[in-house]
Enzyme design. Structure first.
Site, short mmCIF file in Angstrom:
data_model
loop_
_atom_site.label_atom_id
_atom_site.label_comp_id
_atom_site.label_asym_id
_atom_site.label_seq_id
_atom_site.Cartn_x
_atom_site.Cartn_y
_atom_site.Cartn_z
N CYS A 1 0.74 -1.17 -0.02
CA CYS A 1 0.00 -0.11 -0.11
C CYS A 1 0.97 1.25 0.00
CB CYS A 1 -1.13 0.13 1.05
SG CYS A 1 0.10 0.11 2.78
N CYS B 1 3.41 1.66 2.85
CA CYS B 1 4.70 1.13 2.50
C CYS B 1 5.56 1.90 1.60
CB CYS B 1 4.66 -0.29 2.02
SG CYS B 1 3.23 -1.28 2.60
N ASP C 1 5.75 30.20 -30.47
CA ASP C 1 6.80 30.97 -31.25
C ASP C 1 6.76 30.76 -32.93
OD1 ASP C 1 9.54 32.01 -32.16
OD2 ASP C 1 10.14 29.93 -32.15
N ASP D 1 10.85 25.97 -30.53
CA ASP D 1 11.44 24.75 -31.28
C ASP D 1 12.47 24.30 -30.27
OD1 ASP D 1 12.96 26.80 -31.34
OD2 ASP D 1 13.02 26.77 -33.54
N ASP E 1 14.73 29.58 -27.97
CA ASP E 1 13.68 30.15 -27.09
C ASP E 1 13.72 29.40 -25.62
OD1 ASP E 1 12.39 27.88 -28.11
OD2 ASP E 1 11.08 28.76 -29.19
#
Lengths: 742, 56
Positions: free
Chosen positions: A18, A21, A425, A635, A639
């Site tokens: 669970c 743990c 862009d 890209d 940028d």
């Protein structure tokens, strides 16, 4: 990534039952001196640990986990399957044995129940009851061993795991049936203990299967890489392990096989399925000299490939690593759920105690008190709570990968879902990043039949091997029209002005292609009609190349960087989703306006320098509330700063460069529509997480009072508890079939 | 009563025998992959085209 100190290793964990743990092992690993970072994914039970190799080694980490009562296998993808299979077999055997025992106990219980009304010989009743108890013993001991182990290893560390209430519940049910049999009680549920064990085991086994499906998307990436490859050695082709290939080796790939490693084609051409990068299985033609990506499928012809990157550091390995990292990073909602799950088991014990006390106060019989308390212990389920987020995130990241979107972290999904604005862009993002010829204008009266071709041919002759984007487009257009573009005798490039080329003797054999001012300065004057046409084209945002032969302007060629085919659809979908789209570019006004018009974007800004882009992104973020996200799509090359400044930076990757660092998500295959896909998928994922959390909380709020008031018996509690985990997992797995809304 | 003393042990024994058989098959790995065989039967693995060696 490589900048991070220390060494990294994976651990496959076994025995985690669970969220509590996971929490515990994680904390223990982090607390160990020398460990720099440790995160565990609950969904696939894998830990990623970064540690100082001078302070400790892998064996120490394994020892640490084993001291907690769990098993750990240092992680090597090729070994991954084996321990998982052994555990799955053992789990299946336990379920089947439990089913056999529970089934037999159930018919005995049915016989006793009916016999209670029909009148049953006390001798037979006693025999059947003892038989049921005898059959329950192996069920609650051997079959329930995982629960006992989980509870014991927790208690030894003075921590309450979810297994503690479960085992107490099972034991209580068993003791109730033994005591009732000895006391010859009239009505008695004999089947509880064995059937509860069976149902909880069944629930965990089904959950394991669903979890395996959710992680399957990542594992399928590993499957793409073949184990062996045919290396072309000096003595001929030999089959070798892919791991043994190194840079510069030559490899032969038959049609239908997967490309083993990243490389470059030396010989042959074929169509490749590069779906792992692009998400699209439309085949791509690859020829000699082209790069190929390991993991893509060679569909048509035999290829000889030079290895450019060994498999351990190739694209596929990087992709797989990034995906695993993404699944390990936890969104904020999950951190809250983890804390709740950690205090859950003790609260359940307190609740069960309170229930018993209340019933004793009301004067109930000891057996009745025990049964009710057992039901509370069994029905409470922190597993649904713990699973709610990781299951959904893992499935969503897997689905995104299939769509060609690489999400670097689960938190990205959370932020994407609240997107209010997308900043695009222009060059290379909204547009293809390469020029196309849009129009050729021929000077002079009544153009001759082939005049356009003549202008194009002259321009192509003059441009030669120039790398200017418009020159490349001119050459490609000329080649596609089948024009002969033999090299000029001599060529001079004048930067910022144009190209001058001599194709023969005499002043009329000098070709000039370039800017208007320069061409005019050489004495060539355009006629009025051409000048007017030029003004109109420039106003539309097209780039122009003037073509002159000697002192005569023979025409002009207009080109532009066309917007991507799916740009308009992508923008329309964003608008439909209520998201503002802004085009921000460093290009000049007319060109940006042209691209914006073609893509259907109303809001655009031209002439924006990279620093100003960052400022614009920040002011856009300031204009919205902190909870709203601004996504920047670029890209990833020029940028990076704007991508980093955004809430979510999405890079449109060119070719196989899928691991742009500044971006939170990378889109392969130059597909702009992946942006609305990503946002829509994020929204659906967050909705699933909220549904899961809401359900888990609601379930406990309803089920615990029902059990405490005695309406829900231990048997029903076990069914409800198993179902709640399954519902959460099932709801998350639905994300694997997510499709973009039409 | 006497018939119960005979039939119940016999039926439990029969059930246990079949359970043991299934467990044996699980240990051999027959149930490791529930989905794979359904797909695998479609492919003719035994007909993988062999690349002719340099001498043939």
């Amino acid at each position: 990534m490589s900048a991070a100190p220390g060494r990294e290793t994976g651990l496959l964990l076994d025995g985690l039952s669970c969220a509590g743990c996971v929490n515990r092992v994680e904390r223990a690993l982090r607390a160990k001196p020398g460990v720099l970072e440790a995160t565990i994914n609950y969904t696939n039970h894998r830990a990623l640990v970064r540690y100082d190799p001078k302070a400790l080694d892998e064996a120490d980490l394994v020892g640490e986990v084993e001291a907690l009562g769990y098993r750990a296998v240092p992680y090597d993808p090729t070994l991954l399957d084996r321990p998982a299979h052994a555990t799955a077999r053992e789990a299946l055997i336990r379920v089947l044995v439990a089913a056999f025992l529970a089934g037999n106990v159930m018919w005995i219980a049915a016989a006793l129940y009916i016999g209670g009304y029909e009148g049953l010989d006390p001798e037979v009743r006693r025999t059947l009851r003892w038989l049921a108890i005898a059959l329950s013993v192996p069920a609650i001991s051997w079959c329930a061993l995982p629960f006992w182990r989980g509870a014991w290893s927790g208690l030894r560390r003075r921590e309450l795991t979810v297994d503690v209430p479960i085992t107490i519940g099972i034991a209580t049910s068993f003791v109730v049936s033994v005591v009732g049999t000895l006391a010859e009680t009239e009505h008695l549920y004999m089947d509880s203990a064995a059937v509860i064990v069976f149902l909880i085991l069944l629930g965990r086994t089904l959950e394991r299967g669903a979890r395996a499906r959710a992680t399957g998307a990542v594992d399928s990436l590993m499957d793409l890489s073949p184990d062996t490859a045919v290396r072309i050695a000096t003595e001929g082709p030999v089959r070798v392990a892919v791991d043994s290939l190194s840079r510069g080796d030559h490899v032969r790939v038959a049609a239908g096989e997967n490309i083993p490693v990243d490389g470059r084609i030396l010989c042959g051409s074929s169509e490749l399925d590069e779906a792992l990068i692009t998400g699209e299985s439309t085949p791509v033609l690859r020829r000699v000299g082209d790069r190929v990506v390991g993991g893509s499928t060679n569909l048509l012809g035999e290829l000889d490939i030079e290895v450019t990157e060994p498999s351990a550091t190739g694209t596929l390995a990087r992709l797989t690593e990034l995906l695993e990292r993404a699944q390990l990073a936890r969104p904020r909602v999950q951190q809250l759920a983890d804390r709740v799950a950690a205090v859950f088991a003790p609260s359940v014990l307190v609740l069960a105690g309170a229930t018993a006390l209340a019933w004793w106060w009301a004067g109930a019989a000891p057996l009745e008190i025990a049964i009710t308390a057992a039901a509370v212990l069994i029905v409470a389920c922190p597993c649904a709570l713990g699973l709610a987020t990781p299951a959904a995130v893992t499935a969503a990241i897997g689905r995104a990968a299939q769509l060609g979107i690489l999400i670097k972290s689960g938190a990205t999904l959370e932020r994407c879902a609240s997107t209010v604005a997308v900043v695009l862009d222009k060059t290379g993002t909204l547009t293809r990043g390469s020029f196309a010829i849009e129009e050729i204008v021929v000077a002079g009266p009544a153009a001759l039949q082939d005049a356009e071709d003549a202008v194009l041919q002259a321009a192509a002759l003059a441009e030669g091997a120039s790398t200017h984007p418009l020159a490349v487009a001119i050459r490609e257009a000329a080649e596609s029209r089948g024009l002969d573009c033999e090299a000029a005798l001599e060529r001079t490039t004048l930067p910022g002005r144009g190209v001058e080329a001599r194709v023969g003797p005499g002043a009329t054999n000098v070709l000039r292609v370039g800017a208007r001012a320069w061409v005019e300065s050489t004495g060539a004057r355009p006629d009025a009609a051409l000048a007017e046409a030029a003004d109109k084209l420039a106003e539309r945002g097209l780039s122009l190349a003037w073509v002159a032969r000697g002192s005569r302007v023979i025409g002009l060629i207009a080109g532009s960087d066309p917007v991507r085919d799916d740009a308009r659809r992508a923008v329309a979908r964003l608008e439909h989703m209520g998201i503002e789209t802004v085009l921000v570019s460093g290009d000049h006004f007319a060109a940006v306006r042209l691209a914006a018009q073609r893509a259907g974007i109303r809001d655009f800004a031209a002439g924006v320098a990279p620093e100003d882009k960052v400022a614009r992104v920040e002011s856009l973020r300031a204009a919205h509330s902190a909870a709203d996200a601004v996504v920047v799509v670029g890209d990833g090359i020029n940028d990076a700063a704007a991508l980093a400044a955004a809430d979510v930076g999405v890079a449109i990757a060119q070719g196989s460069d899928v691991t742009v660092h500044a971006a939170d998500a990378v889109v392969g295959g130059s597909r702009l529509e992946a942006v609305p896909d990503l946002i829509a998928l994020s929204r659906t994922t967050l909705r699933r997480i909220r549904e899961n959390l809401g359900f888990a909380v609601g379930y406990n709020l309803v089920a615990i009072p029902l059990a405490a008031t005695g309406i829900l018996e231990p048997l029903h509690a076990a069914i409800a508890m198993s179902l709640s985990s399954l519902i959460v997992t099932g709801n998350s797995v639905r994300l694997l079939r997510w499709k973009a809304p039409a | 009563m006497s018939f119960l003393a005979l039939t119940i042990p016999i039926s439990l024994l029969l059930g246990a025998i079949f359970l043991a058989l299934v467990i044996r098959e699980i240990r051999k790995g027959a149930f490791d992959d529930f989905e794979g065989p359904a797909h695998r039967m479609i492919f003719d693995d035994d007909e993988v085209p062999e690349r002719p060696g340099p001498d043939t």
